[in-house]
Design a protein around this motif. Structure first.
Motif, PDB file in Angstrom:
ATOM      1  N   GLN A  75       0.800  -1.165   0.112  1.00 53.39           N
ATOM      2  CA  GLN A  75       0.000   0.081   0.135  1.00 53.39           C
ATOM      3  C   GLN A  75       0.788   1.284   0.118  1.00 53.39           C
ATOM      4  OE1 GLN A  75      -3.396   0.367   2.723  1.00 53.39           O
ATOM      5  NE2 GLN A  75      -4.394  -1.783   1.857  1.00 53.39           N
ATOM      6  N   LEU A  76       1.940   1.122   0.564  1.00 51.93           N
ATOM      7  CA  LEU A  76       2.867   2.372   0.792  1.00 51.93           C
ATOM      8  C   LEU A  76       3.496   2.458  -0.767  1.00 51.93           C
ATOM      9  CD1 LEU A  76       4.853   1.810   4.057  1.00 51.93           C
ATOM     10  CD2 LEU A  76       3.407   3.744   3.432  1.00 51.93           C
ATOM     11  N   LEU A  77       3.603   1.352  -1.429  1.00 52.51           N
ATOM     12  CA  LEU A  77       4.233   1.584  -2.709  1.00 52.51           C
ATOM     13  C   LEU A  77       3.307   2.126  -3.745  1.00 52.51           C
ATOM     14  CD1 LEU A  77       6.017   0.804  -5.071  1.00 52.51           C
ATOM     15  CD2 LEU A  77       4.947  -1.521  -5.136  1.00 52.51           C
ATOM     16  N   GLU A  78       1.913   1.906  -3.419  1.00 53.91           N
ATOM     17  CA  GLU A  78       0.955   2.325  -4.240  1.00 53.91           C
ATOM     18  C   GLU A  78       0.640   3.919  -3.993  1.00 53.91           C
ATOM     19  OE1 GLU A  78      -2.560  -0.326  -4.768  1.00 53.91           O
ATOM     20  OE2 GLU A  78      -3.732   1.237  -4.212  1.00 53.91           O
ATOM     21  N   LYS A  79       0.822   4.372  -2.576  1.00 54.65           N
ATOM     22  CA  LYS A  79       0.661   5.483  -2.268  1.00 54.65           C
ATOM     23  C   LYS A  79       1.942   6.646  -2.588  1.00 54.65           C
ATOM     24  CE  LYS A  79      -0.869   9.155   0.173  1.00 54.65           C
ATOM     25  NZ  LYS A  79       0.511   9.878   0.513  1.00 54.65           N
ATOM     26  N   LEU A  80       3.046   6.185  -2.319  1.00 52.53           N
ATOM     27  CA  LEU A  80       4.304   6.983  -2.385  1.00 52.53           C
ATOM     28  C   LEU A  80       4.753   6.955  -3.928  1.00 52.53           C
ATOM     29  CD1 LEU A  80       6.191   6.046   0.877  1.00 52.53           C
ATOM     30  CD2 LEU A  80       4.561   7.857   0.580  1.00 52.53           C
ATOM     31  N   LYS A  81       4.753   5.811  -4.626  1.00 52.61           N
ATOM     32  CA  LYS A  81       5.264   5.597  -5.977  1.00 52.61           C
ATOM     33  C   LYS A  81       6.528   6.117  -6.098  1.00 52.61           C
ATOM     34  CE  LYS A  81       0.385   6.652  -7.853  1.00 52.61           C
ATOM     35  NZ  LYS A  81      -0.433   6.760  -6.556  1.00 52.61           N
ATOM     36  N   PRO A  82       7.456   5.782  -5.176  1.00 54.98           N
ATOM     37  CA  PRO A  82       8.751   6.247  -5.263  1.00 54.98           C
ATOM     38  C   PRO A  82       9.642   5.724  -6.552  1.00 54.98           C
ATOM     39  CG  PRO A  82       8.657   4.516  -3.903  1.00 54.98           C
ATOM     40  CD  PRO A  82       7.213   4.719  -4.055  1.00 54.98           C
ATOM     41  N   PRO A  83      10.448   6.229  -7.278  1.00 57.43           N
ATOM     42  CA  PRO A  83      11.222   5.833  -8.187  1.00 57.43           C
ATOM     43  C   PRO A  83      11.996   4.404  -7.965  1.00 57.43           C
ATOM     44  CG  PRO A  83      11.636   8.131  -8.108  1.00 57.43           C
ATOM     45  CD  PRO A  83      10.717   7.751  -6.769  1.00 57.43           C
ATOM     46  N   TYR A  84      12.522   4.478  -6.641  1.00 52.82           N
ATOM     47  CA  TYR A  84      13.139   3.128  -6.370  1.00 52.82           C
ATOM     48  C   TYR A  84      12.442   2.765  -5.182  1.00 52.82           C
ATOM     49  CZ  TYR A  84      16.697   4.425  -9.761  1.00 52.82           C
ATOM     50  OH  TYR A  84      17.485   4.660 -10.904  1.00 52.82           O
ATOM     51  N   TRP A  85      12.524   1.489  -4.929  1.00 48.19           N
ATOM     52  CA  TRP A  85      12.175   0.680  -3.794  1.00 48.19           C
ATOM     53  C   TRP A  85      13.029  -0.556  -3.855  1.00 48.19           C
ATOM     54  CZ3 TRP A  85       7.200   1.464  -1.088  1.00 48.19           C
ATOM     55  CH2 TRP A  85       6.975   0.466  -0.017  1.00 48.19           C
ATOM     56  N   PHE A  86      13.596  -0.578  -2.419  1.00 51.55           N
ATOM     57  CA  PHE A  86      14.690  -1.949  -2.011  1.00 51.55           C
ATOM     58  C   PHE A  86      14.153  -2.443  -0.960  1.00 51.55           C
ATOM     59  CE2 PHE A  86      17.225   1.748  -4.420  1.00 51.55           C
ATOM     60  CZ  PHE A  86      17.723   0.934  -5.326  1.00 51.55           C
ATOM     61  N   SER A  87      14.357  -3.743  -0.968  1.00 48.14           N
ATOM     62  CA  SER A  87      13.885  -4.834  -0.092  1.00 48.14           C
ATOM     63  C   SER A  87      15.143  -5.949  -0.120  1.00 48.14           C
ATOM     64  CB  SER A  87      12.530  -5.113  -0.527  1.00 48.14           C
ATOM     65  OG  SER A  87      11.495  -4.521  -0.487  1.00 48.14           O
ATOM     66  N   ALA A  88      14.797  -6.745   0.848  1.00 47.62           N
ATOM     67  CA  ALA A  88      15.719  -7.909   1.242  1.00 47.62           C
ATOM     68  C   ALA A  88      14.975  -9.018   1.820  1.00 47.62           C
ATOM     69  CB  ALA A  88      16.735  -7.411   2.246  1.00 47.62           C
ATOM     70  N   HIS A  89      15.315  -9.610   2.770  1.00 46.76           N
ATOM     71  CA  HIS A  89      14.548 -10.548   3.479  1.00 46.76           C
ATOM     72  C   HIS A  89      14.525 -11.965   2.929  1.00 46.76           C
ATOM     73  CE1 HIS A  89      11.896 -12.416   6.443  1.00 46.76           C
ATOM     74  NE2 HIS A  89      10.938 -12.313   5.755  1.00 46.76           N
ATOM     75  N   LEU A  90      14.125 -12.068   1.742  1.00 42.91           N
ATOM     76  CA  LEU A  90      13.953 -13.557   0.910  1.00 42.91           C
ATOM     77  C   LEU A  90      15.325 -14.069   0.471  1.00 42.91           C
ATOM     78  CD1 LEU A  90      10.584 -13.069  -0.647  1.00 42.91           C
ATOM     79  CD2 LEU A  90      11.012 -14.134   1.571  1.00 42.91           C
ATOM     80  N   HIS A  91      16.429 -13.195   0.690  1.00 43.60           N
ATOM     81  CA  HIS A  91      17.613 -13.816   0.277  1.00 43.60           C
ATOM     82  C   HIS A  91      17.949 -14.287  -1.084  1.00 43.60           C
ATOM     83  CE1 HIS A  91      18.811 -14.568   5.011  1.00 43.60           C
ATOM     84  NE2 HIS A  91      18.529 -13.362   4.499  1.00 43.60           N
ATOM     85  N   CYS A  92      17.468 -13.135  -2.005  1.00 40.99           N
ATOM     86  CA  CYS A  92      17.610 -13.595  -3.418  1.00 40.99           C
ATOM     87  C   CYS A  92      17.624 -12.322  -4.124  1.00 40.99           C
ATOM     88  CB  CYS A  92      16.836 -14.498  -4.252  1.00 40.99           C
ATOM     89  SG  CYS A  92      15.100 -14.000  -3.915  1.00 40.99           S
ATOM     90  N   LYS A  93      17.869 -12.126  -5.244  1.00 43.57           N
ATOM     91  CA  LYS A  93      17.972 -10.867  -6.045  1.00 43.57           C
ATOM     92  C   LYS A  93      16.807 -10.976  -7.166  1.00 43.57           C
ATOM     93  CE  LYS A  93      20.799  -7.565  -8.928  1.00 43.57           C
ATOM     94  NZ  LYS A  93      22.099  -7.510  -9.234  1.00 43.57           N
TER      95      LYS A  93
END
Lengths: 358, 554
Positions: free
Chosen positions: B354-372
């Motif tokens: 929902q934040l992605l949908e609201k903020l619409k940033p040009p870049y979003w980075f994540s981790a957690h699942l240990h893969c690219k």
């Protein structure tokens, strides 16, 4: 007749040697005759040992009854000795390695365990890259030696295959992507000209201004790709003290230890040390290069009808059931249950790629 | 015009050209081939730090003078070396100093060419000064940002890898972003608040940066994940320096770096705890050591109030549905156990989506699942695009780093408070939920515009630089075993206190009077709950998730 004479002489020598050994319990006295006394050591690989007789190691060798039954082990020993001899060449201040227990004497006979001290020894005490060269030739001696870890420079290497890193480190980036310094900045065409609202300075890949590291014109400054390799080779061929360039120190403050400065001709052991093992060429590639934007479908179920307090439009309650259906369908179509072989292959890849986790 | 008499053979055919131009061309050719060698050579002759440390020293050693071109782009035309009392005009030969004859700004390097330059001196005869990156900052060419997946306390290796990258590509990194599992463990006591299997409870390397034994070579911004020293992050709930040059964004937060606005949401999403308040306090028990890092509606809601554009956003777990926008086929090939979650569209975090949908940033980075995993999200027809990238954890052979280059205002850059975020922080602090009860999000009374103006005037008066780092507990000492029994469970961080004083807000983080309320038993075995127990490839995660699932279902 001659052969008989020689045989007799050899037997006599062996007898004498055995008597002396028994009498003195000091194997060091058998330095040179020791070569004769062990017919199992009579192969070409043992000859260099004679050139630099080293009594303590001969003692270690013969004191290990298992060594005589394994030609591999024998070679390991020879390799160790060559390395140690080289160390002696490069260090006139004594031979601290001589006090190290033989990798083969005592302790478990785990090949990894026997190899590790050698590497630690080399890393710690070798100030001279001749060690690596010797080791390199030793590696060529027998490919079967890899399981004992001789191709692994450091015990902490987590099993990624050297060729992966070699490739990553020395493969010149695609030359079109590495323009000369000062070249005009790349302005990719065909972008819809997206600029995030209110953020004109920020431009994603595919839009003007963004220069993904692998885009044409992208320049890791001063990094002309394959030319670097030439530079390195040139540098190495002229530098009087190459070891000062590639000491392999991982210290951030040190100018040494960067893989980029190492010669382009096969110092695999050195290359794997330090940050080179962590560096992956993919980190400079544009990860979005081959992706087309997909229209966002929204979140399936609402979290709570409060989050859009303000001017933002409601983001909740958007059904994406159609999207779900299409994904599932596509998955079922394109991803049939993998066969056993596929599954095993995938598992193997995972196992190879995955190091012990933290 | 002084010039070498011994030129490469191919150059001798062009003697009719003016010497200076020829020399410039020679240098242009040479620099591409031997620039690295030159750098090394000059590092022995000139100040070593200048070449290796880059910017911090650069300002004292070299300055550039230039002007704007027709496109209003600032172009340098002179270079000054104060130490040598020397002034260099780009592309022009100038009088020698110390036996150095020619000076050029050539590509990324200023080359100092000796008078006796010859073919044979190529490779180790030319001192050169890499000025490009600093030059690029001055000219506003771009900012290089490194992004890292899961840190797991391995700061040493991440920084070394980046330094290796810098040397390999002769460039500099301006900023490092880390997407969680930072493990900011200061001493052995902090390990008690770190939710990892026992075999992974080790100090790793953050403590060196906390103690001052090591200094982060780049400004580093991180969010929390699900393997954190949660007691320490709670001290810095609003964000702050976890160590010198290492900034924690807070449980939710936005900061500025140069002209970029970087936002982040710490933790991972677990539906049963989403609506609760922050009731957990150290020392944590087996349950709260996990729930403390679960995303709360309150923090999510604060981020949803951000109206001004965010350039980069960080979340530890992926926004749910993000796999639709990338090569999910490849993903499920590599990670077959994600197949069901991808299929059911349950892989990831709903608040993040929902934040992605609201903020619409040009870049979003994540981790957690240990893969690219990369994806591109288009927000509606002809709408803006978000480039999403998830990264791995720091281990050899893993894809845990990404370097992006973006246009930026000229440096120097530093981390600063964000005006809008401080306004939101101030407005919403009165409803900070400190128990298991959810926040009353409608009960915010302060007026947004008034609050914004108030914050603006405060920042103008004080400046936007965050309050300084201070140690709050003794750092780990490998040579000395310390008993931590006497230390209190919660320590007030002077940074947090200063920020709250600055915003004229009360300190609430050690409020325990309400936090001991009886917890409602979580719903058991719900689909929603289990949907977040993603079977991750790593043994530790599998174990943890198994324990998680077990505990939360019991």
């Amino acid at each position: 007749m001659d052969e008989s004479e020689k045989r007799k002489e050899r037997l006599r020598a062996m007898r004498v040697e055995a008597e002396e050994t028994e009498a003195s319990h000091n194997v060091t006295t058998s330095a040179v005759p020791g070569y004769l006394s062990n017919p199992l050591a009579e192969d070409t690989t043992a000859i260099p040992v004679l050139e630099e007789p080293c009594a303590p190691f001969r003692f270690d060798f013969y004191s290990d009854p298992m060594a005589a039954f394994s030609s591999d082990n024998k070679r390991i020993k020879v390799g160790d000795q060559i390395a140690q001899d080289n160390f002696r060449h490069s260090n006139t201040g004594g031979f601290p390695g001589a006090r190290l227990p033989s990798p083969l004497s005592g302790g478990p006979r785990n090949p990894q365990m026997t190899a590790s001290p050698v590497h630690q020894f080399q890393r710690i005490y070798s100030p001279d890259q001749r060690m690596y060269q010797v080791l390199g030739s030793y590696q060529n001696f027998s490919p079967q030696r890899s399981p004992i870890g001789m191709e692994r420079p450091f015990p902490m290497h987590h099993g990624n295959r050297p060729e992966v890193w070699n490739g990553a480190e020395f493969r010149p980036p695609a030359s079109p992507g590495y323009g000369p310094q000062g070249s005009p900045r790349f302005r990719p065409q065909g972008s819809p000209g997206f600029r995030p609202p209110g953020s004109p300075r920020f431009q994603p890949p595919g839009s003007p201004g963004f220069r993904p590291p692998t885009s044409p014109g992208f320049r890791p400054p001063g990094s002309p790709g394959s030319i670097i390799g030439q530079g390195r080779g040139h540098w190495f061929s002229h530098t009087p003290r190459p070891q000062s360039v590639h000491g392999g120190s991982p210290s951030p403050s040190s100018s040494s230890g960067r893989g980029g400065w190492r010669g382009s001709h096969g110092r695999a052991m050195d290359r794997q040390s330090g940050p080179e093992r962590f560096y992956n060429a993919s980190m400079v590639e544009d990860p979005w290069k081959f992706l087309e934007p997909v229209i966002w479908k929204g979140v399936d179920t609402p979290l709570r009808c409060l989050n859009t307090h303000g001017s933002s439009k409601p983001s909740i309650g958007r059904s994406s059931s159609t999207n779900n259906a299409s994904i599932s369908e596509a998955l079922n179509k394109s991803m049939p249950q993998p066969s056993l072989a596929e599954f095993l292959a995938a598992s193997l890849n995972e196992a190879v790629n995955d190091a012990p986790s933290t | 015009m002084p010039h070498s008499s011994s030129l490469p053979a191919e150059e001798k055919t062009q003697k009719h050209e003016p010497a200076s131009e020829k020399h410039i061309r020679d240098v242009g050719v040479i620099v591409r081939s031997y620039v690295h060698a030159c750098v090394l050579a000059v590092s022995k002759r000139l100040d070593h730090r200048l070449l290796n440390d880059g910017d911090p020293v650069f300002g004292d050693k070299i300055s550039l003078i230039g002007g704007h071109n027709r496109k209003s782009k600032w172009i340098p035309n002179s270079l000054i070396l104060p130490e040598f009392n020397y002034h260099i005009d780009a592309g022009s030969p100038i009088p020698p100093i110390s036996g150095i004859e020619f000076h050029f700004l050539c590509g990324s390097h200023a080359l100092l060419i000796p008078h006796n330059f010859s073919k044979h001196s190529i490779g180790f005869g030319f001192p050169s000064i890499p000025v490009f990156d600093s030059l690029s900052r001055i000219t506003g060419i771009g900012m290089k940002i490194a992004v890292e997946g899961c840190m797991h306390g391995d700061l040493d290796n991440v920084y070394r890898t980046l330094q290796h990258y810098e040397k390999l590509h002769d460039t500099t990194i301006d900023l490092l972003l880390c997407c969680g599992d930072f493990q900011a463990v200061r001493n052995e006591k902090d390990l008690d608040s770190l939710n990892v299997p026992h075999k992974f409870r080790s100090m790793n390397t953050f403590w060196k940066y906390y103690s001052g034994e090591a200094v982060a070579p780049y400004p580093t911004i991180f969010i929390g994940g699900n393997h954190e020293a949660s007691n320490y992050l709670w001290e810095l709930y609003y964000g702050g320096w976890a160590a010198p040059n290492i900034y924690f964004l807070g449980f939710a937060g936005v900061v500025k770096f140069g002209n970029l606005r970087i936002g982040g949401l710490s933790g991972i999403y677990k539906q049963p705890n989403f609506l609760k308040g922050h009731f957990e306090r150290p020392p944590f028990n087996d349950s709260t050591i996990r729930s403390v890092y679960h995303v709360r509606e309150y923090d999510f809601h604060k981020l949803m109030q951000v109206e001004e554009p965010i350039d980069i956003f960080l979340s530890h777990d992926w926004p749910v549905g993000i796999t639709d926008c990338g090569d999910w086929k490849k993903l499920v090939q590599q990670k077959p156990y994600f197949r069901q979650e991808v299929q059911e569209r349950k892989l990831g975090s709903k608040p993040a989506a929902q934040l992605l949908e609201k903020l619409k940033p040009p870049y979003w980075f994540s981790a957690h699942l240990h893969c690219k995993f990369a994806a591109r999200v288009q927000h509606g027809e002809d709408g803006p695009v978000t480039n999403f990238l998830a990264l791995d954890k720091c281990q050899p052979g893993r894809k845990f780093l990404q370097v992006i280059e973006i246009e930026s205002e000229p440096g120097p850059y530093e981390i600063q408070y964000d005006e809008e975020w401080l306004e939101i922080t101030r407005r919403f602090n009165s409803i900070f939920p400190l128990t298991t009860r959810s926040a009353n999000l409608w009960n915010v009374r302060l007026d947004k515009q008034e609050c914004r103006q108030w914050v603006r005037s405060k920042l103008q008066a004080r400046g936007a630089r965050p309050f300084e780092f201070t140690q709050t507990v003794p750092p780990y000492n490998p040579s000395q075993s310390v008993t931590y029994g006497s230390f209190p469970g919660h320590v007030r961080s002077p940074q947090t206190e200063s920020l709250l004083q600055f915003l004229e807000l009360p300190y609430l983080l050690d409020n325990v009077s309400q936090s001991s309320e009886v917890l409602p038993s979580p719903p058991r075995g719900s689909v929603e709950e289990n949907s977040e127990d993603i079977p991750i490839d790593d043994v530790d995660e599998l174990e943890e998730d198994a324990v998680d699932c077990e505990n939360e279902n019991s």
